[in-house]
Design an enzyme around this catalytic site. Sequence first.
Site, PDB file in Angstrom:
ATOM      1  N   THR A 132      41.893  34.625  28.070  1.00 51.63           N
ATOM      2  CA  THR A 132      41.608  33.153  27.950  1.00 51.63           C
ATOM      3  C   THR A 132      40.512  32.923  26.842  1.00 51.63           C
ATOM      4  OG1 THR A 132      41.329  30.964  28.700  1.00 51.63           O
ATOM      5  CG2 THR A 132      40.552  32.975  29.954  1.00 51.63           C
ATOM      6  N   TYR A 175      36.878  30.230  37.198  1.00 49.75           N
ATOM      7  CA  TYR A 175      38.025  30.597  36.435  1.00 49.75           C
ATOM      8  C   TYR A 175      37.352  31.342  35.265  1.00 49.75           C
ATOM      9  CZ  TYR A 175      41.936  30.389  33.360  1.00 49.75           C
ATOM     10  OH  TYR A 175      42.991  30.851  32.323  1.00 49.75           O
TER      11      TYR A 175
END
Length: 355
Positions: A132, A175
Amino acid sequence: MRPDGFREAPVAILGGSGFIGSNLADSLLSDGVPVLVIDNLSRPGVDQNLAWLAQKHGNQLAVETADVRDEDVLAPLLAHARAIFHLAAQTAVTTSLAQPSEDFDINLRGTFNVLEAARLSGRRIPVIFASTNKVYGGLPDVTVREEDDRCVPCDAGIRANGIDEACGLDFCTPYGCSKGAADQYVLDYAKSYNLPTAVLRMSCIYGPRQFGTEDQGWVAHFLLSALSGRPITIYGNGKQVRDILHVSDAVAAYRGVLARIDDIKGQAFNLGGGPGNAVSLRMLIEEIGKLTARNLAIRYDRERTGDQPFFVADTRKLEATLDWKAHVSWRDGVRDLADWLRRHRLEPEPARYVA
């Protein structure tokens, strides 16, 4: 569902019933490549993706309901795969803040389990990992100025090309930490164990088969809200900029990485729409208003933790290495997704997949 047996080793897709995974599976299966989907089916709606794949591809598809956290189940499933695409993840920053232990177990421990399964197989199984742009953190060194409907970087090079892979890693939120640490583990297994691994650090992917929510899949979420007449909540001022990439172009990149894995192992690549597909939330909402011919109800709330005011992927490394580029313009892609949502998400749900 299990076929009687494959004539050749399948490609394993962890998270294969999800948005990107099901599109990747469909692409491979359409070319005659057997696929093993491994998924815990925890996300609402993904069983519909499995039903679609099963109906379309029959015995070329195998499905195992399993969790990446269960190493004893995972290892034998992956031992004979020809390649592994690892897309299974906890995907929401908000969930990671509320449940950091679960986020850690899924994203980091789960990835470690995948890598160990590949290593302990005794075979050089390629592992391609979905990372990501959050590994770059909030990008505090990228100064921006606000224009009428978007944030614009002050640095001319970033304005022209976006953020490249040389940008320093700066994990932020649980995250970002779990995905970032997993990202580094995947790259290190190429160095330490000569495993053919690669990482794609994704910006915002969108397209058919996306079950968008407020926390993840925001392009689909905005469209669904508009088509259903629900208000849209914007966190921050809506001038945040992202480069959005149609899933067909993302699938092409994943397959391109696998095709060249022996040459590019141990490398990370940014994957996004690039400067040509950079849009702010406000720009997207304006376009959605035109597509739906609706006056959209917009609400504003406080900015979210770790939100980047600007992220556009510099994809020149990927383009040069794979001869890849984004083909679908963001306006055409958003129209394509709107058409799919009208046909498939605003009607009664289809029959669900039953294992």
